[in-house]
Design a protein around this motif. Structure first.
Motif, PDB file in Angstrom:
ATOM      1  N   ILE A  32      27.522  27.751  -1.286  1.00  0.00           N
ATOM      2  CA  ILE A  32      26.420  28.427  -0.317  1.00  0.00           C
ATOM      3  C   ILE A  32      27.162  28.986   0.761  1.00  0.00           C
ATOM      4  O   ILE A  32      26.949  30.273   1.094  1.00  0.00           O
ATOM      5  N   PRO A  33      28.239  28.629   1.425  1.00  0.00           N
ATOM      6  CA  PRO A  33      28.886  28.986   2.563  1.00  0.00           C
ATOM      7  C   PRO A  33      29.410  30.462   1.920  1.00  0.00           C
ATOM      8  O   PRO A  33      29.435  31.377   2.708  1.00  0.00           O
ATOM      9  N   MET A  34      29.808  30.367   0.819  1.00  0.00           N
ATOM     10  CA  MET A  34      30.565  31.700   0.365  1.00  0.00           C
ATOM     11  C   MET A  34      29.320  32.839  -0.069  1.00  0.00           C
ATOM     12  O   MET A  34      29.704  33.928   0.115  1.00  0.00           O
ATOM     13  N   TRP A  35      28.455  32.336  -0.810  1.00  0.00           N
ATOM     14  CA  TRP A  35      27.285  33.310  -1.101  1.00  0.00           C
ATOM     15  C   TRP A  35      26.840  33.799   0.348  1.00  0.00           C
ATOM     16  O   TRP A  35      26.344  34.993   0.475  1.00  0.00           O
ATOM     17  N   ARG A  36      26.841  33.137   1.458  1.00  0.00           N
ATOM     18  CA  ARG A  36      26.409  33.683   2.746  1.00  0.00           C
ATOM     19  C   ARG A  36      27.348  34.639   3.317  1.00  0.00           C
ATOM     20  O   ARG A  36      26.872  35.458   4.299  1.00  0.00           O
ATOM     21  N   ARG A  37      28.331  34.861   2.787  1.00  0.00           N
ATOM     22  CA  ARG A  37      29.170  35.776   3.188  1.00  0.00           C
ATOM     23  C   ARG A  37      29.273  37.114   2.536  1.00  0.00           C
ATOM     24  O   ARG A  37      30.196  38.105   2.788  1.00  0.00           O
ATOM     25  N   PHE A  38      28.426  37.116   1.567  1.00  0.00           N
ATOM     26  CA  PHE A  38      28.409  38.511   0.785  1.00  0.00           C
ATOM     27  C   PHE A  38      27.994  39.393   1.934  1.00  0.00           C
ATOM     28  O   PHE A  38      27.230  39.450   2.581  1.00  0.00           O
ATOM     29  N   PRO A  39      28.583  40.810   1.889  1.00  0.00           N
ATOM     30  CA  PRO A  39      28.326  41.728   2.578  1.00  0.00           C
ATOM     31  C   PRO A  39      26.864  42.173   2.546  1.00  0.00           C
ATOM     32  O   PRO A  39      26.210  42.385   1.370  1.00  0.00           O
ATOM     33  N   ASP A  40      26.337  42.360   3.766  1.00  0.00           N
ATOM     34  CA  ASP A  40      24.772  43.071   3.741  1.00  0.00           C
ATOM     35  C   ASP A  40      23.887  42.150   2.904  1.00  0.00           C
ATOM     36  O   ASP A  40      22.790  42.587   2.802  1.00  0.00           O
ATOM     37  N   VAL A  41      24.170  40.730   2.688  1.00  0.00           N
ATOM     38  CA  VAL A  41      23.070  39.873   2.057  1.00  0.00           C
ATOM     39  C   VAL A  41      22.335  39.759   3.637  1.00  0.00           C
ATOM     40  O   VAL A  41      22.696  39.174   4.519  1.00  0.00           O
ATOM     41  N   ARG A  73      32.721  38.223  -3.772  1.00  0.00           N
ATOM     42  CA  ARG A  73      31.723  38.018  -5.162  1.00  0.00           C
ATOM     43  C   ARG A  73      32.656  37.352  -6.227  1.00  0.00           C
ATOM     44  O   ARG A  73      32.611  36.581  -7.087  1.00  0.00           O
ATOM     45  N   TYR A  74      34.050  37.984  -6.305  1.00  0.00           N
ATOM     46  CA  TYR A  74      34.838  37.669  -7.296  1.00  0.00           C
ATOM     47  C   TYR A  74      35.561  36.120  -7.125  1.00  0.00           C
ATOM     48  O   TYR A  74      35.719  35.452  -7.925  1.00  0.00           O
ATOM     49  N   GLU A  75      35.564  35.940  -5.696  1.00  0.00           N
ATOM     50  CA  GLU A  75      35.813  34.579  -5.257  1.00  0.00           C
ATOM     51  C   GLU A  75      34.738  33.446  -5.687  1.00  0.00           C
ATOM     52  O   GLU A  75      35.277  32.297  -6.358  1.00  0.00           O
ATOM     53  N   SER A  76      33.678  33.991  -5.551  1.00  0.00           N
ATOM     54  CA  SER A  76      32.755  32.783  -5.832  1.00  0.00           C
ATOM     55  C   SER A  76      32.456  32.881  -7.422  1.00  0.00           C
ATOM     56  O   SER A  76      32.049  31.700  -7.859  1.00  0.00           O
ATOM     57  N   ARG A  77      32.826  33.810  -8.072  1.00  0.00           N
ATOM     58  CA  ARG A  77      32.690  33.694  -9.665  1.00  0.00           C
ATOM     59  C   ARG A  77      33.956  32.584 -10.041  1.00  0.00           C
ATOM     60  O   ARG A  77      33.512  31.892 -10.914  1.00  0.00           O
ATOM     61  N   ALA A  78      34.937  32.553  -9.368  1.00  0.00           N
ATOM     62  CA  ALA A  78      36.015  31.725  -9.566  1.00  0.00           C
ATOM     63  C   ALA A  78      35.656  30.230  -9.236  1.00  0.00           C
ATOM     64  O   ALA A  78      35.847  28.961 -10.296  1.00  0.00           O
ATOM     65  N   VAL A  79      34.844  30.088  -8.265  1.00  0.00           N
ATOM     66  CA  VAL A  79      34.622  28.898  -7.925  1.00  0.00           C
ATOM     67  C   VAL A  79      33.376  28.019  -8.871  1.00  0.00           C
ATOM     68  O   VAL A  79      33.249  27.295  -9.040  1.00  0.00           O
TER      69      VAL A  79
END
Length: 108
Positions: free
Chosen positions: A29-38, A79-85
């Motif tokens: 969730i912290p990573m998803w919240r860092r997506f630009p323009d979300v 996004r690519y970071e979150s895919r790895a996690v």
């Protein structure tokens, strides 16, 4: 507005329910919240379903203003970071993830 949803179709491995939820809440969730323009991130954990309905352990909804914002998010390094996690999370999950994009009419 544009909503991109990820559906985790399947089930959490037996005994991994708490670890699965904790992993999503603390790592993803912290990573998803860092997506630009979300504009907003909504995470839903399954509680119950109709008899015979497919099992969705988790649903992620990310809300963007428009297609350009969605495209920027999908092209971003986070996004690519979150895919790895997310691949780490899959050790606790039996199933697959599929994505859908929806137009959303604000209720305001």
């Amino acid at each position: 507005m544009i909503v991109r949803q990820a559906f985790f179709e399947g089930s959490i491995r037996d005994g991994q329910e708490t670890a699965f939820r904790t992993f999503v809440e603390t790592r993803l969730i912290p990573m998803w919240r860092r997506f630009p323009d979300v504009r907003d991130v909504r995470v839903l954990f399954a509680r119950d379903r109709d008899a015979g309905a497919p099992s969705f352990a988790l649903s992620l909804a990310m809300i963007f203003d428009d297609d350009a914002a969605l495209e920027a998010a999908l092209a971003s390094p986070v996004r690519y970071e979150s895919r790895a996690v997310t691949q780490e999370l899959m050790a606790m999950f039996e199933g697959h993830i599929h994505h859908h994009v929806f137009d959303m009419t604000p209720l305001d």
